[in-house]
Design a protein around this motif. Structure first.
Motif, PDB file in Angstrom:
ATOM      1  N   MET A  13       0.831  -1.178   0.000  1.00  0.00           N
ATOM      2  CA  MET A  13       0.000   0.000   0.000  1.00  0.00           C
ATOM      3  C   MET A  13       0.882   1.250   0.000  1.00  0.00           C
ATOM      4  SD  MET A  13      -2.952  -1.410  -0.207  1.00  0.00           S
ATOM      5  CE  MET A  13      -3.953   0.025  -0.162  1.00  0.00           C
ATOM      6  N   ASP A  14       1.995   1.165   0.665  1.00  0.00           N
ATOM      7  CA  ASP A  14       2.944   2.273   0.718  1.00  0.00           C
ATOM      8  C   ASP A  14       3.402   2.650  -0.689  1.00  0.00           C
ATOM      9  OD1 ASP A  14       4.824   4.086   2.061  1.00  0.00           O
ATOM     10  OD2 ASP A  14       6.355   2.650   1.434  1.00  0.00           O
ATOM     11  N   VAL A  15       3.685   1.667  -1.506  1.00  0.00           N
ATOM     12  CA  VAL A  15       4.142   1.891  -2.881  1.00  0.00           C
ATOM     13  C   VAL A  15       3.064   2.594  -3.706  1.00  0.00           C
ATOM     14  CG1 VAL A  15       4.844   0.724  -5.014  1.00  0.00           C
ATOM     15  CG2 VAL A  15       5.688  -0.079  -2.812  1.00  0.00           C
ATOM     16  N   LEU A  16       1.815   2.355  -3.374  1.00  0.00           N
ATOM     17  CA  LEU A  16       0.699   2.957  -4.097  1.00  0.00           C
ATOM     18  C   LEU A  16       0.348   4.344  -3.567  1.00  0.00           C
ATOM     19  CD1 LEU A  16      -1.587  -0.184  -4.295  1.00  0.00           C
ATOM     20  CD2 LEU A  16      -0.055   0.705  -6.055  1.00  0.00           C
ATOM     21  N   GLY A  17       1.114   4.823  -2.597  1.00  0.00           N
ATOM     22  CA  GLY A  17       0.853   6.142  -2.036  1.00  0.00           C
ATOM     23  C   GLY A  17      -0.198   6.150  -0.953  1.00  0.00           C
ATOM     24  N   GLU A  18      -0.572   4.970  -0.493  1.00  0.00           N
ATOM     25  CA  GLU A  18      -1.566   4.843   0.570  1.00  0.00           C
ATOM     26  C   GLU A  18      -0.876   4.902   1.930  1.00  0.00           C
ATOM     27  OE1 GLU A  18      -4.944   4.305   0.294  1.00  0.00           O
ATOM     28  OE2 GLU A  18      -4.865   4.489  -1.880  1.00  0.00           O
ATOM     29  N   LYS A  19      -1.531   5.528   2.891  1.00  0.00           N
ATOM     30  CA  LYS A  19      -0.976   5.601   4.232  1.00  0.00           C
ATOM     31  C   LYS A  19      -1.030   4.220   4.892  1.00  0.00           C
ATOM     32  CE  LYS A  19      -1.269   7.920   8.607  1.00  0.00           C
ATOM     33  NZ  LYS A  19      -1.832   8.977   9.420  1.00  0.00           N
ATOM     34  N   VAL A  20       0.078   3.831   5.498  1.00  0.00           N
ATOM     35  CA  VAL A  20       0.169   2.542   6.189  1.00  0.00           C
ATOM     36  C   VAL A  20       0.706   2.798   7.586  1.00  0.00           C
ATOM     37  CG1 VAL A  20       1.241   0.266   6.203  1.00  0.00           C
ATOM     38  CG2 VAL A  20       0.613   1.310   4.032  1.00  0.00           C
ATOM     39  N   ASP A  21      -0.064   2.407   8.592  1.00  0.00           N
ATOM     40  CA  ASP A  21       0.396   2.541   9.965  1.00  0.00           C
ATOM     41  C   ASP A  21       1.544   1.583  10.217  1.00  0.00           C
ATOM     42  OD1 ASP A  21      -1.540   4.450  10.585  1.00  0.00           O
ATOM     43  OD2 ASP A  21      -3.009   2.908  11.120  1.00  0.00           O
ATOM     44  N   HIS A  22       2.464   1.969  11.087  1.00  0.00           N
ATOM     45  CA  HIS A  22       3.622   1.129  11.391  1.00  0.00           C
ATOM     46  C   HIS A  22       3.222  -0.198  12.026  1.00  0.00           C
ATOM     47  CE1 HIS A  22       6.562   4.048  10.180  1.00  0.00           C
ATOM     48  NE2 HIS A  22       5.946   4.979  10.896  1.00  0.00           N
ATOM     49  N   ASN A  23       2.084  -0.237  12.678  1.00  0.00           N
ATOM     50  CA  ASN A  23       1.634  -1.472  13.321  1.00  0.00           C
ATOM     51  C   ASN A  23       0.520  -2.161  12.536  1.00  0.00           C
ATOM     52  OD1 ASN A  23      -0.293   0.451  13.825  1.00  0.00           O
ATOM     53  ND2 ASN A  23      -0.567  -0.059  15.971  1.00  0.00           N
ATOM     54  N   ALA A  24       0.426  -1.863  11.241  1.00  0.00           N
ATOM     55  CA  ALA A  24      -0.625  -2.443  10.403  1.00  0.00           C
ATOM     56  C   ALA A  24      -0.459  -3.958  10.290  1.00  0.00           C
ATOM     57  CB  ALA A  24      -0.596  -1.824   9.016  1.00  0.00           C
ATOM     58  N   VAL A  25      -1.578  -4.644  10.324  1.00  0.00           N
ATOM     59  CA  VAL A  25      -1.605  -6.100  10.214  1.00  0.00           C
ATOM     60  C   VAL A  25      -1.741  -6.472   8.739  1.00  0.00           C
ATOM     61  CG1 VAL A  25      -2.884  -8.172  10.896  1.00  0.00           C
ATOM     62  CG2 VAL A  25      -2.675  -6.259  12.486  1.00  0.00           C
ATOM     63  N   ALA A  26      -1.000  -7.490   8.316  1.00  0.00           N
ATOM     64  CA  ALA A  26      -0.994  -7.903   6.911  1.00  0.00           C
ATOM     65  C   ALA A  26      -2.395  -8.189   6.380  1.00  0.00           C
ATOM     66  CB  ALA A  26      -0.096  -9.123   6.728  1.00  0.00           C
ATOM     67  N   ALA A  27      -3.230  -8.821   7.175  1.00  0.00           N
ATOM     68  CA  ALA A  27      -4.580  -9.162   6.723  1.00  0.00           C
ATOM     69  C   ALA A  27      -5.393  -7.906   6.402  1.00  0.00           C
ATOM     70  CB  ALA A  27      -5.297  -9.994   7.775  1.00  0.00           C
ATOM     71  N   VAL A  28      -5.202  -6.862   7.171  1.00  0.00           N
ATOM     72  CA  VAL A  28      -5.920  -5.610   6.928  1.00  0.00           C
ATOM     73  C   VAL A  28      -5.416  -4.965   5.635  1.00  0.00           C
ATOM     74  CG1 VAL A  28      -6.331  -3.276   7.819  1.00  0.00           C
ATOM     75  CG2 VAL A  28      -6.399  -5.240   9.370  1.00  0.00           C
TER      76      VAL A  28
END
Length: 64
Positions: free
Chosen positions: A1-16
């Motif tokens: 998601m980061d590569v797509l310019g989407e915000k990703v929380d540092h503690n984001a879970v892979a399933a989410v």
């Protein structure tokens, strides 16, 4: 998601993250062609995300 310019929380879970990504794909998530429009070569060549760069390096047999 980061590569797509989407915000990703540092503690984001892979399933989410997968749940967010799958609707953006051009087909089933198990079909590698479904990712091509989101991750074209031009995007992958300039990526700064360490995880993506490492996978790219493995696939291309280059050091990350």
């Amino acid at each position: 998601m980061d590569v797509l310019g989407e915000k990703v929380d540092h503690n984001a879970v892979a399933a989410v993250l997968k749940k967010r990504l799958h609707p953006l794909l051009d087909g089933r998530h198990t079909d590698r062609a479904a990712y091509q429009s989101l991750f074209p070569k031009a995007v992958l060549e300039v990526v700064t995300n360490e995880s993506v760069a490492a996978v790219k390096g493995l696939l291309m047999q280059e050091p990350a």
